[in-house]
Design an enzyme around this catalytic site. Sequence first.
Site, PDB file in Angstrom:
ATOM      1  N   GLU A 154       0.869  -1.252   0.018  1.00 10.15           N
ATOM      2  CA  GLU A 154       0.121   0.035  -0.144  1.00 10.15           C
ATOM      3  C   GLU A 154       0.962   1.288   0.021  1.00 10.15           C
ATOM      4  O   GLU A 154       0.502   2.186   0.955  1.00 10.15           O
ATOM      5  CB  GLU A 154      -1.146  -0.084   1.155  1.00 10.15           C
ATOM      6  N   GLU A 259      -5.766 -10.745  -1.543  1.00 12.21           N
ATOM      7  CA  GLU A 259      -6.495 -10.608  -0.230  1.00 12.21           C
ATOM      8  C   GLU A 259      -8.204 -10.497  -0.694  1.00 12.21           C
ATOM      9  O   GLU A 259      -8.771  -9.688  -0.324  1.00 12.21           O
ATOM     10  CB  GLU A 259      -6.183  -9.203   0.415  1.00 12.21           C
TER      11      GLU A 259
HETATM   12  O1  G3I Z   1      -3.925  -8.367  18.481  1.00 11.14           O
HETATM   13  C1  G3I Z   1      -4.512  -7.556  19.113  1.00 11.14           C
HETATM   14  C2  G3I Z   1      -5.218  -7.979  20.352  1.00 11.14           C
HETATM   15  O2  G3I Z   1      -4.191  -8.480  21.351  1.00 11.14           O
HETATM   16  C3  G3I Z   1      -6.498  -6.798  20.835  1.00 11.14           C
HETATM   17  O3  G3I Z   1      -7.083  -7.480  22.168  1.00 11.14           O
HETATM   18  C4  G3I Z   1      -7.573  -6.734  19.816  1.00 11.14           C
HETATM   19  C5  G3I Z   1      -8.084  -5.538  20.477  1.00 11.14           C
HETATM   20  O4  G3I Z   1      -9.043  -5.171  19.331  1.00 11.14           O
HETATM   21  O5  G3I Z   1      -6.796  -6.342  18.608  1.00 11.14           O
HETATM   22  C6  G3I Z   1      -5.569  -7.240  18.318  1.00 11.14           C
HETATM   23  O6  G3I Z   1      -5.077  -6.694  16.989  1.00 11.14           O
HETATM   24  C7  G3I Z   1      -6.020  -6.573  15.665  1.00 11.14           C
HETATM   25  C8  G3I Z   1      -5.388  -7.475  14.773  1.00 11.14           C
HETATM   26  O7  G3I Z   1      -5.954  -7.124  13.630  1.00 11.14           O
HETATM   27  C9  G3I Z   1      -4.965  -8.805  15.193  1.00 11.14           C
HETATM   28  O8  G3I Z   1      -6.314  -9.553  15.273  1.00 11.14           O
HETATM   29  C10 G3I Z   1      -6.169  -5.192  15.657  1.00 11.14           C
HETATM   30  O9  G3I Z   1      -7.102  -4.294  16.412  1.00 11.14           O
HETATM   31  C11 G3I Z   1      -7.074  -5.069  14.075  1.00 11.14           C
HETATM   32  O10 G3I Z   1      -6.981  -3.927  13.809  1.00 11.14           O
HETATM   33  C12 G3I Z   1      -6.164  -6.185  13.148  1.00 11.14           C
HETATM   34  O11 G3I Z   1      -6.942  -5.706  12.062  1.00 11.14           O
HETATM   35  C13 G3I Z   1      -6.287  -6.514  10.928  1.00 11.14           C
HETATM   36  C14 G3I Z   1      -6.162  -5.265   9.724  1.00 11.14           C
HETATM   37  O12 G3I Z   1      -5.335  -5.915   8.568  1.00 11.14           O
HETATM   38  C15 G3I Z   1      -5.571  -3.997  10.180  1.00 11.14           C
HETATM   39  O13 G3I Z   1      -4.070  -3.902  10.255  1.00 11.14           O
HETATM   40  C16 G3I Z   1      -7.028  -7.360  10.152  1.00 11.14           C
HETATM   41  O14 G3I Z   1      -7.156  -8.587  10.914  1.00 11.14           O
HETATM   42  C17 G3I Z   1      -6.456  -7.932   8.803  1.00 11.14           C
HETATM   43  O15 G3I Z   1      -7.094  -8.827   8.140  1.00 11.14           O
HETATM   44  C18 G3I Z   1      -6.149  -6.758   7.692  1.00 11.14           C
HETATM   45  O16 G3I Z   1      -5.406  -7.197   6.881  1.00 11.14           O
HETATM   46  C19 G3I Z   1      -5.015  -5.866   6.070  1.00 11.14           C
HETATM   47  C20 G3I Z   1      -3.837  -6.426   5.282  1.00 11.14           C
HETATM   48  O17 G3I Z   1      -2.746  -6.920   6.265  1.00 11.14           O
HETATM   49  C21 G3I Z   1      -3.230  -5.533   4.152  1.00 11.14           C
HETATM   50  N1  G3I Z   1      -4.251  -4.897   3.046  1.00 11.14           N
HETATM   51  C22 G3I Z   1      -5.405  -4.725   3.687  1.00 11.14           C
HETATM   52  C23 G3I Z   1      -6.143  -5.890   4.996  1.00 11.14           C
HETATM   53  C24 G3I Z   1      -7.432  -5.288   5.481  1.00 11.14           C
HETATM   54  O18 G3I Z   1      -7.105  -4.280   6.368  1.00 11.14           O
END
Ligand code: G3I
Length: 364
Positions: A154, A259
């Site tokens: 990105e 994705e």
């Molecule tokens: O691990 C913490 C946990 O300890 C905590 O209790 C919890 C509270 O909300 O958050 C957890 O982290 C989360 C993480 O996923 C792991 O589950 C984050 O809040 C959450 O924002 C994060 O979301 C991920 C997102 O990227 C944000 O970075 C999604 O699962 C993931 O599917 C998504 O994937 C991205 C690709 O990497 C890049 N392209 C876009 C795609 C969608 O955003």
Amino acid sequence: MKKTLTLLAASLVMVSCSAEPRTLKDAFKDKFLIGVAVNQWQCSGEDSLGAATAKKHFNSIVAENVMKCEEIHPEENRYFWDDADRFVKFGEDNNMFIIGHCLVWHSQLAPWFCKDSLGNLVDAQTLRDRLRDHIHTIVGRYKGRIQGWDVVNEAIEDNGDYRNSDFYKILGEEFIPLAFQYAHEADPDAELYINDYSMNNAGKRDRYVKLVNDMKSKGIRIDAIGMQSHMGLDYPNLSDYENSLKAFASTGCKVMITELDMGALPSVNRGANVADKVAYQKELNPYPEKLPDDVSAQWNNRMDSLMNIYLRNADVISRVTAWGVSDGDSWRNDWPVRGRHEYPLFFDRNYNPKPFLHKYLNDK
Ligand code: G3I
């Protein structure tokens, strides 16, 4: 008479065998890798149904979250390997093509990475050193075990401008070829990918074509352009999307669908910029129990059209990856609106394949 009955019995056995539901990886084995993003609970076995579905149907996996900077390199002098090690072992145990995601991304970036102890942006040489250490350490640990890497994620805005990330503020355009150079140094045999969402946009498409052609002309290894393909029922325009696919293929790189998911709920914004969030409103979550038949039919028809695009471009597409195993796993249940019930993936919440897949699976 006896001979006829024997022949009839044999043909019935043949029919029952050929009608045996196939797996996705069997169905597409002569076309492209069929992959899935897996989470830490599937790799540890805690989510046994998700793990079983991933093993049965997919021959490639990508780490949804466990290899992102904030998870794997939370402090400058501390790495956390446990979840990433389990992810790689899951892939090795199941003979899968394993993809590391992602080495350089402005989101989920450890807060120390581009900042000094006072919170100011570090200078260019400091960032080069940090990028080299990060990439050499992670890619080096999994050398010969991870086959491909999402090196830069990105980096470009929809209009074709470089995203004004801290990487760009400090190093300008240079951070991208540098990241690929460091990854290639760490594992000369690994495939290296650049990856983004909303790749149907002409500005983004043209920038990536130029960027990749420039890198290739300088002898920098880049193997594929990843089209994340986070979609909705009303976006993107599929002919624009296919035009981008063909434009990326014109660089000589492979194209990867990295994705894939398709929201079935009313779109509240597009793309996949995780920073874009919308407050919960009941009307934005219209199908908390199940999709109405007409919406389900619309979704399956659009997914069928999409699979037809992939199959007719299979000569340049090397992988199609779904961004999650089942609907219940999807990030889109919480983005851009937290707490919605979405239906974006290949398998429903009971791990049944969606109807558009039935013809590939010899399913009923
Ligand atoms: O691990 C913490 C946990 O300890 C905590 O209790 C919890 C509270 O909300 O958050 C957890 O982290 C989360 C993480 O996923 C792991 O589950 C984050 O809040 C959450 O924002 C994060 O979301 C991920 C997102 O990227 C944000 O970075 C999604 O699962 C993931 O599917 C998504 O994937 C991205 C690709 O990497 C890049 N392209 C876009 C795609 C969608 O955003």
